[in-house]
Design an enzyme around this catalytic site. Structure first.
Site, PDB file in Angstrom:
ATOM      1  N   ASP A   8       0.894  -1.170   0.000  1.00  0.00           N
ATOM      2  CA  ASP A   8       0.000   0.000   0.000  1.00  0.00           C
ATOM      3  C   ASP A   8       0.925   1.211   0.000  1.00  0.00           C
ATOM      4  OD1 ASP A   8      -1.612   2.128   0.676  1.00  0.00           O
ATOM      5  OD2 ASP A   8      -2.263   1.321   2.616  1.00  0.00           O
ATOM      6  N   LYS A  70       3.225  11.556  -3.691  1.00  0.00           N
ATOM      7  CA  LYS A  70       2.291  10.756  -4.495  1.00  0.00           C
ATOM      8  C   LYS A  70       1.245  11.654  -5.165  1.00  0.00           C
ATOM      9  CE  LYS A  70      -1.120   7.113  -3.684  1.00  0.00           C
ATOM     10  NZ  LYS A  70      -1.729   6.314  -2.613  1.00  0.00           N
ATOM     11  N   GLU A 171      -7.104   0.834  -4.484  1.00  0.00           N
ATOM     12  CA  GLU A 171      -7.113   0.728  -3.016  1.00  0.00           C
ATOM     13  C   GLU A 171      -8.460   0.257  -2.456  1.00  0.00           C
ATOM     14  OE1 GLU A 171      -5.532   4.578  -2.061  1.00  0.00           O
ATOM     15  OE2 GLU A 171      -3.546   3.984  -2.747  1.00  0.00           O
ATOM     16  N   ASP A 193     -12.697   5.540   1.269  1.00  0.00           N
ATOM     17  CA  ASP A 193     -11.262   5.514   1.564  1.00  0.00           C
ATOM     18  C   ASP A 193     -10.715   6.942   1.613  1.00  0.00           C
ATOM     19  OD1 ASP A 193      -8.552   5.127   1.697  1.00  0.00           O
ATOM     20  OD2 ASP A 193      -8.383   3.839  -0.058  1.00  0.00           O
TER      21      ASP A 193
END
Ligand code: AMP
Length: 593
Positions: A8, A70, A171, A193
């Protein structure tokens, strides 16, 4: 072959796990932590620091500490999305030759892939240490709402880290796999999420071993760092009011205030009030040293950030509608990502769905566990969970029309994999090439969407206008990555297609070598080309291309192609079988002369 792990790769933290004896085992860090900060830095001695040691020195070395990178991966430097966030970063961003974002740290220029690869390498090394074995394969998770370029960039980062990337997995889908582990289910679930940098919501049908994503959406600029930012601005304003000192120009002070804001935010998930105290943050003109001290209540934090939570709920509402569902159809709402721990998030979700969200998955662990389940399933016969995964495209992919709107090739929430062909026609006599721009996004106007790439189909036959037709096949794989091939419809010859400038994003270095020009008459047999090729193979510059490129959107005709996924579901096979079948199918398609 070495071992396969699930990773992850988060905006703020990353985690990795492996399936052993049918159970997930986490790769652990100092003090038994299951996560490592996704932070990279270079210290004053020139040492590269990764993870906790990089985070620890961030405030003293803010300009050379790279966090939350990211958010930048796979982005164009001049894109709308980038313009919104550039000023938030404490490190230096520069524009690459192909308009990609690069990061300058202590005079060295890094691609985003190199920064992510550094974090992935650290995870790989730690996993090898703990498992006492080579680790050379991984499933890496990405936000469901990542576009093609961002996905391809994560793949490149994995490769740079010496990992064979078995799959780039969404994810929320990973979280659903973790939820399904050891359970026999037949239900529609929603996965909310809210992580450090991104927000995703997916509606997923779980029918025993089939995980079918129905709709997905999100926001790649909504996450915990935005909550930190709000609180940080509040603290800076308070300090300014108290002392008249504007700290926002002091990188090191800003980094310290940001850290304190995050700590206070996390504390306020458990307590109603907390005290922020940052000693000796500034010295005034008279030489007096000032501390920043302030009491913050949960209520205040909620007032500062409530609209961010509302934004996520509005997206949930929209994605639920796209799934033709109402809240009554959702059996469980699963919350993942650290920021979903905020009581206000839980409260607003409860109001939205009409009942408390599920506690059945761990918000910080579910994604890495799901990735490890997928990795195990892909490398071992009849893995822990021999499942079928059916995903959808998060945003439409299309080409530009003359009026600036997007001609959609693949619609949002379109099942994956799939392919389409389009016929492009020359509009001038003896036209030798055709240019095609490919975009991804939710707007009907291409200018508001992300440019994925500009393709040039060159070396066309000399013929009167309209006589040459290039049949382009676009195919999106099960990870949402687009590839294309082109052939002359009359001769059947493959047509050379090159990705030109601005759409690359998957660079392996800031100054990739130039590609050699082809000799005249050299046989050109391009393979299906990933839309986001590594920069080493896409370094053509505009002046190297033919002069007579038709920059107008070409005339296109659609060819009817069956929906691949319908066939997949009908045959109901395990993913490995399905993927193998698809590969065979596409090899057959592109092997044809
Ligand atoms: P993730 O990417 O899932 O690790 O999420 C990281 C984000 O969650 C960061 O912005 C953290 O500040 C935030 N976070 C972690 N724990 C909590 C908590 N208890 N309450 C609120 N936010 C949290």
């Amino acid at each position: 072959m070495g071992k396969a792990i699930g990773i992850d790769l988060g905006t703020t933290n990353s985690a990795a796990a492996i399936i052993e004896d049918k159970k997930p085992r986490f790769i652990t860090w100092e003090n038994g932590q299951k996560t490592i900060p996704s932070v990279f830095a270079i210290d004053s001695k020139g040492n590269r620091l990764i993870g906790e040691e990089a985070k620890r020195q961030a405030a003293q070395n803010a300009g050379a500490t790279v966090a939350a990178s990211k958010r930048l991966i796979g982005r164009n430097y001049g894109s709308n999305a980038m313009n919104k966030v550039k000023q938030v970063f404490t490190y230096e961003l520069v524009e690459g030759e192909s308009s990609e974002v690069l990061i300058k740290v202590k005079g060295q220029v890094f691609t985003l892939e190199q920064i992510s690869a550094a974090i992935l390498s650290r995870i790989k090394d730690r996993a090898e240490e703990q498992l006492d074995d080579e680790v050379d394969q991984a499933v890496i998770t990405v936000p469901a709402y990542f576009n093609d370029r961002q996905r391809q960039a994560v793949r490149s980062a994995g490769k740079l880290a010496g990992l064979k990337v078995l799959r780039v997995l969404n994810e929320p889908t990973a979280a659903a796999l973790a939820y399904g582990l050891g359970r026999t289910l037949n239900q529609r679930v929603a996965i909310y999420d809210l992580g450090g940098g991104t927000f995703d919501i997916s509606i997923i049908d779980i029918k025993e071993k089939i995980f079918e994503v129905i709709s997905t959406g999100g926001d790649t600029f909504l996450g915990g760092v935005d909550f930190d930012d709000r609180l940080m601005q509040h603290l800076l304003a308070h300090f300014h009011d108290e002392t008249g000192i504007d700290l926002s120009y002091d990188r090191s002070a800003v980094a310290r205030v940001r850290d304190a804001a995050e700590d206070a935010k996390i504390a306020l998930s458990d307590v109603a009030e907390t005290h922020v105290s940052i000693p000796e943050i500034a010295t005034d003109e008279d030489g007096a040293v000032h501390d920043l001290t302030m009491t913050i209540t949960r209520r205040e934090l909620e007032q500062l950030t409530g609209d961010l939570v509302d934004r996520s709920i509005a997206t949930c509402q929209r994605i639920l509608q796209e799934a033709n569902s109402t809240t009554a159809d959702i059996s469980e709402m699963l919350l993942v990502g650290g920021q979903s721990r905020m009581p206000l998030v839980r409260e607003k979700i409860k109001n939205f769905i009409g009942r408390a969200p599920s506690e059945k998955v761990h918000p910080d662990e579910a994604v890495a566990i799901g990735a490890s389940i997928m990795a195990h399933s892909l490398v071992s016969k009849g893995g822990v969970q021999d499942m079928t995964l059916l995903d959808v495209l998060p945003m439409a992919i299309g080409i530009n029309k003359t009026d600036g709107t997007m001609h959609v090739l693949f619609a949002k929430n379109q099942p994956l994999p799939d392919y389409k062909t389009r016929s492009l026609t020359t509009s001038k006599d003896n036209q030798r090439s055709i240019m095609l721009r490919i975009y991804q996004g939710e707007s009907q106007y291409v200018a508001e969407n992300e440019l994925l790439g500009t393709f040039v189909f060159s070396g066309l036959r000399q013929a009167p206008k309209g006589d040459v037709k290039v049949e382009v096949t676009f195919h999106i794989d099960s990870e949402g990555i687009l590839n294309l091939t082109a052939r002359d419809s009359t001769t059947g010859q493959l047509v050379e297609s090159r990705l030109k400038l601005g759409g690359e994003g998957a660079g392996t270095g800031p100054n990739p070598p130039k590609r050699k020009k082809k000799k005249k008459g050299q046989d050109v047999k391009p393979p299906p080309m990933p839309l986001t090729m590594p920069a080493t193979s896409i370094t053509e510059t505009a002046d190297e291309l033919d002069d007579d490129i038709d920059d107008e959107p070409p005339h296109t005709e659609e060819a009817a192609i069956p929906n691949l996924r319908q066939n997949l579901v009908k045959h109901d096979e395990a993913p490995k079988g399905l993927f193998a079948k698809l590969i065979a199918f596409f090899s057959g398609l592109f092997g044809k002369k």
